[in-house]
Design a protein around this motif. Structure first.
Motif, PDB file in Angstrom:
ATOM      1  N   GLY A 141       0.791  -1.228   0.000  1.00  7.24           N
ATOM      2  CA  GLY A 141       0.000   0.000   0.000  1.00  7.24           C
ATOM      3  C   GLY A 141       0.820   1.273   0.000  1.00  7.24           C
ATOM      4  O   GLY A 141       0.263   2.370  -0.112  1.00  7.24           O
ATOM      5  N   TYR A 162       0.328   3.892  -2.765  1.00 10.10           N
ATOM      6  CA  TYR A 162      -0.976   4.576  -2.701  1.00 10.10           C
ATOM      7  C   TYR A 162      -1.016   5.584  -1.561  1.00 10.10           C
ATOM      8  O   TYR A 162      -1.723   6.584  -1.628  1.00 10.10           O
ATOM      9  CB  TYR A 162      -2.083   3.527  -2.588  1.00 10.10           C
ATOM     10  CG  TYR A 162      -1.947   2.485  -3.670  1.00 10.10           C
ATOM     11  CD1 TYR A 162      -2.154   2.822  -5.016  1.00 10.10           C
ATOM     12  CD2 TYR A 162      -1.519   1.197  -3.385  1.00 10.10           C
ATOM     13  CE1 TYR A 162      -1.966   1.896  -6.024  1.00 10.10           C
ATOM     14  CE2 TYR A 162      -1.333   0.261  -4.391  1.00 10.10           C
ATOM     15  CZ  TYR A 162      -1.555   0.615  -5.703  1.00 10.10           C
ATOM     16  OH  TYR A 162      -1.358  -0.308  -6.708  1.00 10.10           O
ATOM     17  N   ASP A 187      -3.775   8.461  -2.307  1.00  9.43           N
ATOM     18  CA  ASP A 187      -5.024   7.703  -2.290  1.00  9.43           C
ATOM     19  C   ASP A 187      -5.338   7.199  -0.886  1.00  9.43           C
ATOM     20  O   ASP A 187      -6.508   7.107  -0.497  1.00  9.43           O
ATOM     21  CB  ASP A 187      -4.938   6.508  -3.248  1.00  9.43           C
ATOM     22  CG  ASP A 187      -4.806   6.939  -4.697  1.00  9.43           C
ATOM     23  OD1 ASP A 187      -5.512   7.879  -5.097  1.00  9.43           O
ATOM     24  OD2 ASP A 187      -3.995   6.349  -5.430  1.00  9.43           O
ATOM     25  N   GLU A 243       3.923   1.738 -10.243  1.00  8.85           N
ATOM     26  CA  GLU A 243       3.048   2.247  -9.180  1.00  8.85           C
ATOM     27  C   GLU A 243       3.579   3.555  -8.610  1.00  8.85           C
ATOM     28  O   GLU A 243       2.796   4.479  -8.305  1.00  8.85           O
ATOM     29  CB  GLU A 243       2.903   1.203  -8.082  1.00  8.85           C
ATOM     30  CG  GLU A 243       2.044   0.006  -8.502  1.00  8.85           C
ATOM     31  CD  GLU A 243       2.074  -1.147  -7.526  1.00  8.85           C
ATOM     32  OE1 GLU A 243       1.385  -2.152  -7.777  1.00  8.85           O
ATOM     33  OE2 GLU A 243       2.804  -1.053  -6.505  1.00  8.85           O
ATOM     34  N   ALA A 302       2.036   7.358  -8.460  1.00  6.59           N
ATOM     35  CA  ALA A 302       1.992   8.124  -7.212  1.00  6.59           C
ATOM     36  C   ALA A 302       2.570   9.521  -7.407  1.00  6.59           C
ATOM     37  O   ALA A 302       2.018  10.521  -6.917  1.00  6.59           O
ATOM     38  CB  ALA A 302       2.755   7.382  -6.116  1.00  6.59           C
ATOM     39  N   ASN A 315       0.318  11.735  -9.424  1.00  6.51           N
ATOM     40  CA  ASN A 315      -0.752  12.218  -8.552  1.00  6.51           C
ATOM     41  C   ASN A 315      -0.292  13.354  -7.649  1.00  6.51           C
ATOM     42  O   ASN A 315      -1.101  14.199  -7.238  1.00  6.51           O
ATOM     43  CB  ASN A 315      -1.300  11.073  -7.697  1.00  6.51           C
ATOM     44  CG  ASN A 315      -2.092  10.064  -8.510  1.00  6.51           C
ATOM     45  OD1 ASN A 315      -2.473  10.338  -9.641  1.00  6.51           O
ATOM     46  ND2 ASN A 315      -2.345   8.906  -7.933  1.00  6.51           N
TER      47      ASN A 315
END
Length: 465
Positions: A55, A58, A63, A175, A179, A182
Motif C-alpha cells: 500500500g 498509494y 489515495d 506504481e 503516485a 498524482n
C-alpha cells in the motif's frame, strides 16, 4: 545477556522480522500455545509491524490519506497478546550451533544474545540499489518499508522542483510513477527492458507503455543508467545514461528487490539460485529441524513449471506465516507452492498475470502455443464497457493451461483469478471453455474474455496435433 527460556518449560520461539510473515507466524503460534508454554520474542529493526508494504505507493500518491491505515496490527496489540516485540532492534548474527541470536539496539548500539529453541527468519527483501555513482545521495529512495515511504514523503515535502525520475519499470516502478503523477510531478521512467512490466511478455508490456505515455509519463526503454549526478549540496540532480541526462529533484528506485538473506548466508543456511532461503513444504529451512523461514526472503515452488522461483508478494508472506506459526506452535500445516499470480495498476489501467511467460515456458523446456484476444469488460452495448486484451499460453501437446496475462481498464485485473484457479487445478484450455462463469451485461460479455481466449487456445492446440 538474555539466555533464559520460558518459565517452567524452557521453550522460546524467536522471530526475526516484524512484518507479514514474521508476525503472522508469531500470532499463529501464540493462538496454539499460551505464554506459559511458549515464550515468543520478535525482533524488528524498524518502527512498525504488520503493515501493508503493497500500500505504500498509494499512501505516497495520496489515495491512502494516513500512514497508520496501512498498519494491520500495532506493536502494542502484539504485546497485549503475549508477544515480546522489540522494535528498533536488529539481529546481526545467528549462531545455529549454539541456538542463539545476537541483536543490536539501533539507537543505543547495545548488543545482547538471546537463546532460542525454535527460530523464524522473516527478514524480507531489500530494494536493488546498483553500485553506481550517486546512488546513495540524498533524494534517492528505495521503497520497501514504511520507514522508506516516510523518508520519500519527507523528501517530496522539501523538494524545490517538481521533476521525478523512476529507475525501473516493474510493479514498484509503475506504481510509484502513478503516485508521483498524482503528486503533481513531471515523471520520467528509465527502464533497461524493451517495455515496462517485465513480468509480462513484451507485446503485453507494450500496452502498458502506451497507456503510461497517454497519462503524461515519459517512458525511456532499452536504456541503462550509468550514474546519478549530484549538486554542490550533495543532493541528486539528474539521472545519467550513456546517451542522455534526465533532471531530477527526486529519484525513486523501482528496479526490483532481492531476498534479504545476508544473515542467513553468514549462518550457513541453504540458499537457492535466486538467493532466497530454501525450505520444505512446512516452511522449515532445509536440513534444520527447528528453523523456519517465510516471506520475501524465501524461494517458492512454481506449481506450473515445477521449478523454484523468487516471488516476493504479501499474499505469499501472510500464508507462509500462518503455516510457520502452526508448525512452530506444535501443529501441522504446509504451503504447496504458487502459480505466480499478481495484479497491479497504473492510473486506470489494470495489469494482471498468472503462470508462465513465454520465456519462463522456454526455460522450463515446454512447447507451447500462444493466443491473444481483444474483448470488453462488459457486454458491448452496456454503458462503461472498456477494451481488454487477454494473452494465453497452453502446452502444445496436452493443452494444459500455462499462463495468462490481462491488460485493460476497470474489471480487467481480477479476471486473472479464474486463470489462477484453473492453473492450480491443472485444467486444459479445452476444459476451461466449459467453466460456468457468472454472466450479466453489467459484468461481462456472454462469453467472458478469459473463456474467449481459452476457446482460441484450444483451437490452436488442436491444429498442432
Amino acid at each position: 545477556m538474555d539466555m533464559s527460556g520460558a518459565p517452567g518449560t524452557g521453550e522460546r520461539l524467536v522471530v526475526i522480522g516484524g512484518d507479514a510473515a514474521g508476525m503472522s507466524a508469531a500470532s499463529q503460534a501464540r493462538r496454539l500455545r499460551g505464554p506459559e508454554e511458549l515464550e515468543i520474542v520478535a525482533f524488528e529493526r524498524g518502527h512498525f509491524t504488520s503493515y501493508s508494504a503493497c500500500g505504500i505507493p498509494y499512501w505516497v500518491g495520496g489515495d491512502v490519506p494516513e500512514r497508520d491505515l496501512l498498519v494491520a496490527r500495532t506493536p502494542e496489540e502484539h504485546r497485549a497478546r503475549g508477544i515480546d516485540l522489540r522494535l528498533r532492534t536488529e539481529v546481526t548474527d545467528i549462531d545455529v550451533a549454539g541456538g542463539r541470536v545476537r541483536a543490536r539496539d539501533v539507537d543505543s548500539g547495545a548488543e545482547s544474545w538471546t537463546s532460542y529453541d525454535r527460530l523464524v527468519i522473516a527478514t524480507g527483501a531489500r530494494p536493488v540499489r546498483p553500485g553506481l555513482p550517486g546512488m546513495d545521495a540524498p533524494g534517492v529512495h528505495g521503497v520497501q518499508t514504511l520507514d522508506d515511504g516516510q523518508a520519500l514523503l519527507d523528501t517530496l515535502a522539501r523538494a524545490r522542483g517538481r521533476r521525478a525520475v523512476v529507475v525501473g519499470a516493474g510493479y514498484i516502478g509503475v506504481e510509484m510513477a502513478e503516485a508521483l503523477i498524482n503528486r503533481g510531478y513531471e515523471v520520467t521512467v528509465v527502464n533497461r527492458g524493451r517495455e515496462p512490466m517485465s513480468t509480462l511478455d513484451p507485446d503485453m508490456g507494450r500496452l502498458v507503455h502506451e497507456a503510461m505515455r497517454g497519462m503524461g509519463i515519459t517512458m525511456v526503454n532499452d536504456t541503462e543508467v550509468t550514474g546519478l549526478r549530484t549538486g554542490g549540496d550533495g543532493r541528486v540532480r539528474a539521472v545519467v545514461t550513456r546517451d542522455a541526462e534526465y533532471p531530477a529533484d527526486v529519484v525513486v528506485l523501482g528496479i526490483g528487490v532481492r531476498p534479504e538473506t545476508s544473515l542467513a548466508a553468514a549462518a550457513g543456511l541453504p540458499l537457492g539460485d535466486h538467493g532466497g532461503l530454501l525450505t520444505d513444504r512446512a516452511m522449515r529451512v532445509r536440513g534444520h529441524e527447528n528453523i523456519w523461514a517465510g516471506g520475501d526472503c524465501v524461494e517458492v515452488l512454481d506449481l506450473v513449471s515445477g521449478q523454484q522461483r523468487y516471488m516476493p508478494l504479501g499474499t505469499h508472506a501472510n500464508k507462509h506465516g500462518q503455516v510457520i506459526g502452526a508448525n512452530a506452535g506444535g501443529g501441522y500445516a504446509t504451503f504447496p507452492g504458487v502459480v505466480g499470480t499478481a495484479v497491479s495498476k497504473v492510473c486506470d489501467l489494470e495489469i494482471a498475470r498468472t503462470g508462465l511467460r513465454e520465456k519462463d515456458a522456454r526455460r522450463a523446456g515446454l512447447r507451447f502455443v500462444t493466443v491473444t484476444v481483444e474483448s470488453t469488460s462488459r457486454a458491448g452495448y452496456y454503458p462503461g464497457a472498456s477494451p481488454m486484451t487477454v494473452k494465453m499460453l497452453a502446452e502444445q501437446r496436452t493443452g494444459r493451461l500455462l499462463g495468462v496475462q490481462i491488460v485493460g481498464r476497470e474489471g480487467a485485473g481480477k479476471r486473472v483469478d479464474v486463470a489462477a484457479v484453473a492453473l492450480t487445478a491443472g485444467l486444459t484450455v479445452e476444459r476451461m471453455t466449459a467453466l460456468d462463469l457468472g454472466y450479466a451485461p453489467p459484468f461481462s460479455p456472454v462469453w467472458d474474455p478469459v473463456l474467449v481466449a481459452a476457446r482460441k487456445a484450444a483451437g490452436a492446440v488442436e491444429q498442432q496435433r
